[in-house]
Design an enzyme around this catalytic site. Sequence first.
Site, PDB file in Angstrom:
ATOM      1  N   GLU A 427       0.845  -1.188   0.000  1.00 49.15           N
ATOM      2  CA  GLU A 427       0.000   0.000   0.000  1.00 49.15           C
ATOM      3  C   GLU A 427       0.882   1.240   0.000  1.00 49.15           C
ATOM      4  O   GLU A 427       1.805   1.368   0.803  1.00 49.15           O
ATOM      5  CB  GLU A 427      -0.914  -0.013   1.241  1.00 49.15           C
ATOM      6  CG  GLU A 427      -1.567   1.308   1.590  1.00 49.15           C
ATOM      7  CD  GLU A 427      -2.670   1.734   0.614  1.00 49.15           C
ATOM      8  OE1 GLU A 427      -2.790   1.146  -0.465  1.00 49.15           O
ATOM      9  OE2 GLU A 427      -3.382   2.692   0.947  1.00 49.15           O
ATOM     10  N   ASP A 500       0.782  -1.143   6.467  1.00 43.25           N
ATOM     11  CA  ASP A 500       1.144  -0.567   7.761  1.00 43.25           C
ATOM     12  C   ASP A 500       0.347  -1.214   8.894  1.00 43.25           C
ATOM     13  O   ASP A 500      -0.731  -1.743   8.680  1.00 43.25           O
ATOM     14  CB  ASP A 500       0.848   0.940   7.761  1.00 43.25           C
ATOM     15  CG  ASP A 500       1.804   1.683   6.840  1.00 43.25           C
ATOM     16  OD1 ASP A 500       2.898   1.144   6.585  1.00 43.25           O
ATOM     17  OD2 ASP A 500       1.443   2.790   6.391  1.00 43.25           O
ATOM     18  N   ASP A 502      -1.442   0.088  11.029  1.00 43.66           N
ATOM     19  CA  ASP A 502      -2.401   1.070  11.561  1.00 43.66           C
ATOM     20  C   ASP A 502      -3.777   0.830  10.946  1.00 43.66           C
ATOM     21  O   ASP A 502      -3.995  -0.162  10.263  1.00 43.66           O
ATOM     22  CB  ASP A 502      -1.913   2.499  11.270  1.00 43.66           C
ATOM     23  CG  ASP A 502      -1.781   2.756   9.772  1.00 43.66           C
ATOM     24  OD1 ASP A 502      -2.191   1.869   8.984  1.00 43.66           O
ATOM     25  OD2 ASP A 502      -1.276   3.825   9.389  1.00 43.66           O
ATOM     26  N   ASP A 504      -5.456   2.337   8.552  1.00 39.51           N
ATOM     27  CA  ASP A 504      -5.499   2.288   7.088  1.00 39.51           C
ATOM     28  C   ASP A 504      -4.940   0.969   6.568  1.00 39.51           C
ATOM     29  O   ASP A 504      -5.463   0.386   5.613  1.00 39.51           O
ATOM     30  CB  ASP A 504      -4.699   3.450   6.481  1.00 39.51           C
ATOM     31  CG  ASP A 504      -5.456   4.759   6.588  1.00 39.51           C
ATOM     32  OD1 ASP A 504      -6.678   4.700   6.862  1.00 39.51           O
ATOM     33  OD2 ASP A 504      -4.833   5.824   6.422  1.00 39.51           O
TER      34      ASP A 504
END
Length: 637
Positions: A427, A500, A502, A504
Site C-alpha cells: 500500500e 502498515d 495502523d 489504514d
Amino acid sequence: MEKFEHEYKAEQIQVLEGLEAVRKRPGMYIGSTSVRGLHHMVYEIVDNSVDEALAGYCNEIKIVIEPGNIVTVEDNGRGIPVDIHPKTKISAAETVYTVLHAGGKFGGDSGYKVSGGLHGVGSSVVNALSQWTEVTIQRDGGIFEMKFEKGKTKQSLTRIGDSDKTGTKVRFLADNTIFETLEYDYETLENRFREMAFLTKGLKISIEDKREENIKKAEFCYEGGLISFVEFLNKNKEKLHPSPIYIEKGGEVPVEIAIQYTSAYTENIYTFVNNINTIEGGTHLEGFKRALTKVFNDYARNHNIIKEKDPNLQGEDIREGITAVVSVKVKEPQFEGQTKTKLGNSEVTGIVQAMVNESLTNFLEENPNVAKAILEKCISASRAREAARKARELVRRKSALESSTLPGKLADCSSKVPEECEVYIVEGDSAGGSAKQGRDRRFQAILPLWGKMLNVEKSRADKIYNNDKLNPVIIAVGAGIGSEFDITKIRYGKVIIMADADVDGAHIRTLLLTFFFRYMRPLIENGNVYLAQPPLYKISKRGIEDVYCYTDEEMEEKLKEIGREGITIQRYKGLGEMNPEQLWETTMDPERRILIKVKLEDAIKADQIFTILMGDEIGPRRQFIEENAKYVKNLDI
Ligand code: TSJ
C-alpha cells in the site's frame, strides 16, 4: 472379592494411561495447543450443557472468565448423574470426567452429540489438559463436589450440602505447560456463543469477562433460532423480501434452513453440522446448492419467467445476494479438509437436496411475490454474468495480440518459476519505492496499490475485474477470478500483503483478504496468501546492532536484556519510514522476516468485518475502527 478389587485397579490404570496419552499428544485430541485449542477447551465443556439443552432439560448456560484465565461454565440442567457404578465403585460423574469417550453413556443422549464433535474428544480431555478442575453438581437434593489435577482425581465425588436445585458447574484452569497461551480472546468466545444461541432456539447463553477492571459481558437468547441468525447477518443490508424463508424437516438427518435475499452481489451461506461451523462446506452445502438451482429454474420455467428457448439460470446467478444458514444433525459425522470442517458423509447430499426441493417449491408456490422478487434479481445476475464474460473475452483477445499485458506498476522478478517467486502487494507509493529498491529482484516482485477502494460486496465480477485497484492484482497473480480461477496458472507461489500496522493498513488488508476470499478462494485454501509483518520499533544503542521489535511484548523483553541506558527507540508509524535496506532486513529477507500464512478462518473473519466496514451504518463502523487494533493482533495468532 479379590477379583473385584483386581478389576477396579485395572480400570484405574487404564484411565490414567488414557489421560497420560492425552497429555503426551494433546494436539491429537484438541486439534492444536495454540489459542485455537485453548478455546476448544471451553467449547468442549459448554457442548455438554448444550447437549443437555437439546435433550430438553436445560435452558440457561453461564460462562465466566475470571482473572488468571480461570473459566467457569454453569448450566441449569439435571446435573451429571452421581450414582456409584457398582463395578468400578466410581460415580458416573467421575467416570465422565476421567474416562476417554465416556460421554453419552448414561441415557438421555440426544443422539447428535455436539460434544466430541469436531475432534472426537470429551470432557475427560479437558480434565487431562487442565492444571486443575472443580466440578459441582446439584441434584437428588444435594450439592456434590469433585476435584482433579492434570486429570488425576484429588477428591472423589463428595456430598457437601443440600440443594433443591439442579445443574452442573465446572471451573477449570487450562495447563500452561500444554498450551502456548492461556489468554482467551473475549470476542472469539462471544461470537461462538452468539452462534450457539442462534443454533439452539430459546437457549440463553451469557458470557462475562472479569479479567480486567472494565468487565465485558453479553447475553444471547433467540426465540427465532436460525431466522434470527439470518436477520442478524442481514442487519445492515437491503432485503428483497421482509422475512427469511424458513424450512425444516426432522427424521434421521434433521435439516433446518433459513434464507433471505438482499440486494448485495455476494453469497453468504453458513453451514453447520451438529452446531459446528463447517467453514469448508461439504455434502450438506452441495445438496442445498443443487436443490436451490433446480427449484428456482423449475419455478421460473413453470411460470414462464424464463422462456423455453432461454438457457437455465446458473447456480451462481441464483445465489447472488443470498444469505442462508443451513444446519443439519448427523449421527456419525465425517469431517474432512484442511481444518476438518468439511462434511464428508455422502448420504447427506441427497437428503438435504430432497428436503429443500420439496419445502422450497411449496414455499414459492404459496409466496409468489417473494419468488418474483428473487427471480428478478437472479435474471439480472445472469445478464450481468453474460455481459462480463463478453467483456473479458474482448480483453483476452486484446491481450493475446499485445504481448506485454502486465500492469505498469508491477516490478516483476526475473525468475518465472512460480514456486520460488513472490509478489509483495504494497500500500502506498513511497513504501512501494522502498520495497522495489530493497527487494531481491531475482524472485521478489513488487506491486504497489493505489486508487480507490472498492466495495467488493456491492460490486459484480465485471466491476471487480475493471477496478483500478484490483485489476493489477488479478493480472499479476495471473490465474483469473471467480469460477474461472485456475490455481495452476498462478505466477507466484507467495502472494504477500504488506501494509502498515495502523487503521489504514488494516483496511487495505481487510479489503484484499475479502477479495481473495470471494474471488480467489483456492489461493487461500492452498496456503499461498501471506501477511508481511513489519517491525513496530527499532532500538539503537552504540556498540550493538539495531534491534527490531515486532510487538509491544517483544520490545519489553528486549529492553530488559539491553537495559534502558543510552538507547534510542524509534517507533515506525508506517512502512514508508523505513529505507530500502531496513525494509529488506526486517520485512522482506526470507532469512529474517516474519510471514503469517493466511488461513481460511482469517479470510472469513475479514469478510464478515468487511460487511460492517462498508455497511451504511455509522455505529458498527466506528466500533470496528475502535476494535481494529485488536483484530490485527488476532490475525497474528
Ligand atoms: F461433562 C462435563 F463435566 F464437562 C459437563 C457436563 C460440564 C458442564 C458444564 C455440564 C455438564 C452437564 C451434563 N450438564 N448436564 C449434564 N447432564 C447429564 O450428564 C445427564 C443428566 C441426567 C441424565 C439422566 O439420564 O438422568 C443423563 C445425563 C447425560
